[in-house]
Motif scaffolding. Structure first.
Motif, PDB file in Angstrom:
ATOM      1  N   LEU A 271       0.880  -1.184  -0.003  1.00 39.22           N
ATOM      2  CA  LEU A 271       0.046  -0.042  -0.141  1.00 39.22           C
ATOM      3  C   LEU A 271       0.956   1.511  -0.026  1.00 39.22           C
ATOM      4  CD1 LEU A 271      -2.735  -1.011   2.662  1.00 39.22           C
ATOM      5  CD2 LEU A 271      -2.651  -1.200   0.165  1.00 39.22           C
ATOM      6  N   THR A 274      -0.160   7.171   1.433  1.00 42.99           N
ATOM      7  CA  THR A 274      -1.306   7.464   1.885  1.00 42.99           C
ATOM      8  C   THR A 274      -2.409   6.866   2.271  1.00 42.99           C
ATOM      9  OG1 THR A 274      -0.729   9.344   0.189  1.00 42.99           O
ATOM     10  CG2 THR A 274      -2.951   9.086   0.633  1.00 42.99           C
ATOM     11  N   THR A 275      -2.512   5.579   1.374  1.00 38.63           N
ATOM     12  CA  THR A 275      -3.678   4.656   1.646  1.00 38.63           C
ATOM     13  C   THR A 275      -3.157   3.957   3.024  1.00 38.63           C
ATOM     14  OG1 THR A 275      -3.642   4.121  -0.612  1.00 38.63           O
ATOM     15  CG2 THR A 275      -4.473   2.522   0.938  1.00 38.63           C
ATOM     16  N   THR A 276      -1.968   3.728   3.523  1.00 43.77           N
ATOM     17  CA  THR A 276      -1.837   3.366   4.857  1.00 43.77           C
ATOM     18  C   THR A 276      -2.181   4.093   5.785  1.00 43.77           C
ATOM     19  OG1 THR A 276       0.050   2.098   3.701  1.00 43.77           O
ATOM     20  CG2 THR A 276       0.148   2.378   6.186  1.00 43.77           C
ATOM     21  N   ARG A 631      -2.538  -6.281   3.571  1.00 45.76           N
ATOM     22  CA  ARG A 631      -3.615  -5.540   2.881  1.00 45.76           C
ATOM     23  C   ARG A 631      -4.908  -6.284   3.240  1.00 45.76           C
ATOM     24  NH1 ARG A 631      -6.051  -6.054  -2.738  1.00 45.76           N
ATOM     25  NH2 ARG A 631      -6.834  -7.652  -1.896  1.00 45.76           N
ATOM     26  N   CYS A 803      -1.012  -2.966   8.837  1.00 53.85           N
ATOM     27  CA  CYS A 803      -0.959  -1.703   7.984  1.00 53.85           C
ATOM     28  C   CYS A 803       0.806  -1.544   7.932  1.00 53.85           C
ATOM     29  CB  CYS A 803      -1.137  -0.241   8.815  1.00 53.85           C
ATOM     30  SG  CYS A 803      -3.146  -0.116   8.665  1.00 53.85           S
TER      31      CYS A 803
END
Length: 817
Positions: A271, A274-276, A631, A803
């Motif tokens: 990931l 930003t997504t994390t 994920r 994460c």
């Protein structure tokens, strides 16, 4: 290693290859025995890219192998003739080599001597891996093969595994794409020296327009440490440009193997930052929101609990002593429990928006502690059951049950009198002691005719009516009974009190009847289908035995750990031993049931929805650091929090609409007794999530097979699973709202099943099941605050670890500097 001849099988009328072995093999019994063992292993390998080994024979004292005849030439000769293959053709051949090698590894066979001379290209341009004469069972230690193509561990005489073949595969691919050997040496010492000192020339330095992905996977195969090489030959295939082995297998009408699924590349591995960050934010904020909402909707936050269990137990022991049931009792047990009589009475008689303020006083009692004393060991009926207020039943003279409210005042009492009456004279009991321990003034109550029949024999029954000091608006009855001057029964009752001895608990609502019926059919039905299909899948070689065994083993050990931490233990050693073996039996039964169900249903999931198993199969293979695994865990935890928020919001929606709030949501009071009880529940809910997640995934795939479209299958799954979710989840006083909330929860669940995968599904259910009955509160200063944090903390910690793994940090941390 011997000479090869073309021959004709006169019986079958087809050509075969006969490989005569050196004469020293003919006279060495140990090598002949080893040869027969290796051929037995090699005969198990049947694949279009493998030259089949038939048998071991003997002619005039000479031993030979009979093999499938391949009309073509080996790669070594071909490469010397043409130099190297074009990149596209080399990729195509590489995939075929990987497919054949994977077939051997699936059967536990390691080639040990993979090199261009043992790889043929037949007349149709298809790869055929030959010479499994040196192959042996994976895990054996055997220094055999060609030094120039040996892995470091094979050269040193260490354990040879399928990853040793992966190293040799890397050397073959190097030669296939560059036309040159990765290492050249006149002897073994020179080869080792070049490998350790000079290194290997990058393929792109030889072929400048070579795809960087090809060089990357070649060097991954050539890692000195076997653990850092690709997990399987299929992982190598997936890493090649344009590699999609799953699509290729499905196009060929085949079911992808578990290894192929694990090796498949996903659209997004690690990931982004930003997504994390967004995932971390959601997990933390959703947990905070859940705590805040739970403070308003959970029953534990509506009723006062000023004293911890230890203080209530101490008070109950004091009361037992005062009533004469403490000294002769050698055994005791205690526990917290919830009485819903007063709660349900409020729901039935009060429709105001603030009606639950009536729970703000400890009496009428909602949260109580029971305390059992007994002259004999307390052994509950049922090896899987804990000691409870009425299990074992009060049948032995001297047994007593003391129930105190949240302030430690006597609420109920039952004691078993002596079996033989020594004196027929009626001796009146001192009832004032009962009133004192109950925190009531006897003078404030008026004697009335008794109505409640004690569950034990009594020669004297009395009753009073009056008002509770904290609730003067409520009229209560105090019922008591005695035998030979000793109290044997006491209870504070009101119009809300319902006896557990009542024959009929009352009619069930239509929703309870419907959901109860359907939930009793759906999940057991999936298990039955799995059991029926397991035998067929095993016979056809479709079942993932390794995955089934690992999943079943995990469930077994989780169940055993949950039992060890639980409150289902007794004080008698012999009985505890029986319970231990009973727990083992129950664990083996559950694990075996999962094993059979997994073997029956998993192949169909792998056939029709292989992408949903990528994270799960990688985790079973030990790849917990894999970003795809992280994920899936992150998505699952996030979805599980969303499901639990939907559950909690069930009691908030009516308030927003100006309606009275439904019955406060229940929790499990037993986890408040000790920290290890909380850990036991977390483990137990985890194993339930594993089983339920697998069944839920299998059910969705069944709908997808029948209905052909994923959206139609998702709708059918929602309709099917909704009754299972609704069964016992909500108090039942708002059926339409219950259905709506249940559908929201199931929709989130099915979305994860349909579009993410099995591992995310299990993670979602784990988070949801753990938090569903957890005693969550924002009153962290109270004695019950830390217990709620254990449950929330476990989910947040799992999400944050997910994460970390999903970002690729865990994988990068294991790479050499």
């Amino acid at each position: 290693m011997g000479e090869v001849y073309r021959a004709d099988d006169l019986r079958l009328g087809q050509p075969v290859a006969l490989k005569f072995l050196p004469e020293d093999v003919d006279h060495d019994p140990a090598r002949l025995t080893q040869l027969h063992a290796e051929v037995r292993m090699a005969r198990q390998v049947s694949h279009p890219n493998v030259c089949r080994v038939y048998d071991v024979g003997e002619f005039e004292g000479h031993t030979f192998l009979s093999m499938e005849y391949v009309d073509g030439e080996d790669l070594a000769i071909l490469l010397r003739r043409i130099g190297r293959f074009p990149q596209d053709r080399a990729i195509e051949l590489s995939r075929q080599i990987c497919a054949g090698l994977s077939a051997a590894h699936d059967r536990g066979v390691v080639h040990r001597d993979l090199k261009p001379a043992n790889i043929m290209v037949d007349a149709n341009g298809r790869i055929r891996i030959t010479d499994f004469g040196l192959a042996g069972a994976a895990g054996e230690i055997l220094r055999a093969g060609t030094p120039a193509y040996m892995a470091p561990e094979q050269l040193s005489g260490a354990e040879v595994t399928p990853r040793s073949d992966i190293y040799s595969l890397g050397l073959v691919l190097y030669e296939l794409f560059t036309g040159q050997r990765a290492l050249e040496g006149r002897n073994l010492a020179e080869l080792i020296a070049k490998r350790e000192q000079a290194g290997i020339t990058p393929p792109t330095a030889i072929v400048q327009d070579l795809d960087a992905a090809i060089e990357n996977i070649i060097f991954r195969c050539l890692e000195p440490d076997p653990a850092r090489r690709p997990r399987s030959a299929l992982a190598v295939t997936a890493a090649l440009p344009g590699g999609d082995p799953i699509a290729a297998a499905l196009a060929a009408g085949e079911t992808p193997s578990p290894e192929m699924v694990a090796a498949a590349a996903s659209s997004t591995e690690a990931l982004s930052r930003t997504t994390t960050a967004a995932a971390i934010a959601w997990i933390v904020l959703a947990s905070i929101a859940l705590l805040a909402i739970s403070q308003r909707v959970l029953l534990i936050n509506r009723v006062p609990l000023p004293k911890p269990p230890a203080a209530l137990i101490d008070r109950a022991q004091e009361i037992a002593q005062k009533l004469g049931y403490g000294d002769q009792s050698m055994y005791s047990a205690a526990g917290l429990t919830t009485s819903l009589d007063w709660v349900q009475y409020i729901a039935a008689t009060n429709t105001s928006r603030d009606r639950w303020k009536a729970l703000a006083t400890p009496r009428p009692a909602t949260e109580v502690l029971w305390y059992r004393t007994s002259p004999r060991p307390l052994i509950p009926y049922g090896d899987e059951n804990r000691v409870e207020a009425v299990n074992p039943p009060l049948t032995t003279s001297g047994m007593a049950l003391i129930v105190v409210d949240a302030n430690g005042r006597l609420s109920e009492m039952i004691a078993v009198p002596e079996p033989i009456q020594s004196d027929r004279r009626i001796v009146h009991a001192n009832w004032s002691t009962l009133f004192d321990t109950a925190g009531l003034s006897m003078d404030a109550f008026t004697p009335v005719t008794p109505r409640w029949v004690p569950s034990v024999y009594a020669d004297e029954r009395v009753a009073w009516e009056g008002h509770l000091p904290e609730r003067p608006d409520l009229t209560v009855r105090v019922e008591a009974a005695g035998y030979s001057g000793k109290p044997v029964f006491f209870g504070i009752t009101g119009p809300w009190t319902r006896s557990a001895r009542t024959a009929s608990p009352g009619p069930r609502s239509w929703l309870e009847r419907t959901t109860g019926l359907l939930s009793s059919l759906i999940m057991p039905g999936l298990m039955l289908c799995g059991a029926l299909l397991a035998r067929r899948n095993l016979r056809l070689g479709r079942g993932d035995r390794r995955g089934a065994f690992r999943a079943a083993t995990a469930v077994f050990f989780i169940l055993m750990a949950a039992w060890l931490l639980s409150d289902r233990h007794v004080s008698v050693f012999s009985e505890e031993v029986n319970r231990f073996f009973g727990a083992i039996g129950q664990g083996l039964f559950n694990a075996g049931l999962l094993w059979v169900t997994y073997l029956g249903l998993e192949p169909y999931v792998r056939r029709f929805s292989p992408s949903s198993l990528i994270g799960w199969t990688r985790l079973l293979a030990g790849g917990w650091r894999d970003p795809h695994v992280g994920r899936d865990v992150v998505i699952g935890i996030a979805a599980g929090l969303a499901m639990t928020l939907a559950y909690a919001l069930h009691n908030v929606v009516p308030l927003l609409a100006g309606r009275p709030q439904p019955i406060p949501l229940a929790y499990d009071p037993t986890v408040l007794m000790a920290l290890h009880h909380s850990l036991a529940r977390i483990l137990d809910r985890t194993q339930v999530a594993i089983t339920s997640g697998m069944l839920g995934m299998a059910g969705y795939v069944a709908f997808r097979i029948l209905l052909k479209q994923s959206s139609a299958a998702a709708l059918a799954a929602i309709a099917c699973y909704a009754p299972v979710v609704l069964n016992g989840m909500f108090p039942g006083d708002t059926p339409m709202l219950d259905v709506a909330s249940g559908i929201v929860i199931v929709t989130i669940f099915v979305a994860v099943v349909a579009w993410i995968g099995l591992l995310a599904t299990i993670a979602a259910l784990t988070a949801h099941f753990i938090l569903l009955r957890a005693p969550l509160t924002t009153d962290f200063s109270s004695w019950r605050g830390p217990t709620g944090l254990v449950f929330v903390g476990a989910i947040v910690a799992a999400g944050l670890v997910g994460c970390y793994v999903a970002s690729g940090s865990a994988q990068r941390a294991t790479r050499p500097i």
